[in-house]
Design a protein around this motif. Structure first.
Motif, PDB file in Angstrom:
ATOM      1  N   HIS A   4       0.793  -1.220   0.000  1.00 46.72           N
ATOM      2  CA  HIS A   4       0.000   0.000   0.000  1.00 46.72           C
ATOM      3  C   HIS A   4       0.833   1.281   0.000  1.00 46.72           C
ATOM      4  CE1 HIS A   4      -3.201  -2.670   2.131  1.00 46.72           C
ATOM      5  NE2 HIS A   4      -3.200  -2.860   0.816  1.00 46.72           N
ATOM      6  N   GLU A 117      -6.716   0.676  -3.164  1.00 47.76           N
ATOM      7  CA  GLU A 117      -5.772   0.528  -2.054  1.00 47.76           C
ATOM      8  C   GLU A 117      -4.463  -0.122  -2.468  1.00 47.76           C
ATOM      9  OE1 GLU A 117      -5.690   1.495   1.243  1.00 47.76           O
ATOM     10  OE2 GLU A 117      -7.282   2.791   0.486  1.00 47.76           O
ATOM     11  N   ASN A 118      -4.517  -1.096  -3.368  1.00 46.11           N
ATOM     12  CA  ASN A 118      -3.340  -1.906  -3.668  1.00 46.11           C
ATOM     13  C   ASN A 118      -2.434  -1.237  -4.702  1.00 46.11           C
ATOM     14  OD1 ASN A 118      -4.357  -3.786  -1.882  1.00 46.11           O
ATOM     15  ND2 ASN A 118      -5.249  -5.058  -3.464  1.00 46.11           N
TER      16      ASN A 118
END
Length: 280
Positions: A4, A117-118
């Motif tokens: 992240h 998010e990733n």
């Protein structure tokens, strides 16, 4: 495992053939807009695609949309991510040719804004990847498009009015951080914007202050201490010249464990378009 904030070259290499990974080369030079793409064409991480700061990661300057690198429109960004082959299952690895992380952090921030998010920045950039013996190629691929379902977080943004309110409060309700180099903050060696100086009450924390000579980033504990006095004041707003290098300071703060701070995307280049706004 998902990433992240940062990802080490070795961890990225382990996933080089992972179909759920998308490597994005964001190399860019303000002084030569063709440099980044030329560098990508010469050598890049296998399977990577190229994202141009000006053409892909910024919007168009129009009346009411100012600053040197305005954010792309939401629909425009979603379409760009579609052509990049990024969907909700994709782990994005953004990188620059060197360890400055300037445009890679911009892509990182844009994806966070869009609700993804990733996404992580490759620690040390292509330079560290190459120095550790991992492969490079000149082969260019065209990824299959993927539908990106965005969930924009506009609470991550601050506009000029919010910055002005913080300035007028004397920073009693938060902290305004200038992410440009110290000389530009001081109004010296200003060769990019037509007005020199900084936004009143802002403190100087250059985006590259926590990088070592090899491009390594200080560990999270050091970063935590670096930003501690600022976050103790309340809400933190980062800005720079055009909202790009400030995104790297945002990245560092999040990596240190702080709540995602705000970005004044228009930054100094937008602030100075209104002569009524104060300059220090």
């Amino acid at each position: 495992m998902s990433y992240h904030t940062f990802i080490a070259p070795a961890a990225a290499f382990e996933n080089l053939q992972n179909p759920d990974y998308r490597f994005v080369d964001c190399s860019y030079a303000l002084a030569d807009k063709s440099w980044g793409r030329n560098e990508f064409n010469k050598a890049h991480i296998p399977g990577a695609i190229y994202a141009d700061l000006h053409d892909d990661l910024s919007g168009t300057i129009t009346p009411g949309v100012t600053g040197r690198h305005p954010l792309p429109g939401k629909e425009e960004l979603v379409q760009r991510l579609y052509t990049f082959g990024i969907d909700s299952n994709t782990q994005v690895v953004a990188y620059d040719s060197t360890a400055g992380f300037m445009a890679a952090a911009r892509l990182w921030w844009l994806l966070k804004w869009a609700g993804h998010e990733n996404v992580a920045v490759l620690a040390g950039g292509k330079q560290a990847w190459d120095e550790q013996g991992f492969p490079l190629t000149s082969e260019i691929i065209s990824p299959a498009p993927k539908v990106f379902n965005a969930n924009f977080h506009d609470e991550l943004l601050a506009d000029a009015d919010e910055v002005a309110a913080l300035v007028n409060s004397g920073n009693y309700n938060g902290c305004l951080i200038d992410s440009r180099t110290a000389d530009r903050y001081a109004g010296q060696n200003e060769t990019i914007d037509p007005v020199a100086g900084h936004i009143p009450t802002a403190i100087s924390k250059p985006f590259n202050a926590q990088l070592n000579a090899q491009g390594g980033v200080a560990d999270a504990a050091v970063l935590k201490e670096h930003f501690a006095p600022d976050f103790a004041k309340g809400e933190v707003i980062f800005y720079c010249g055009s909202g790009v290098t400030a995104a790297f300071n945002v990245l560092l703060a999040v990596h240190a464990g702080y709540t995602f701070p705000k970005l004044y995307a228009g930054s100094w280049s937008e602030w100075i378009t209104d002569p009524q706004r104060p300059v220090a």
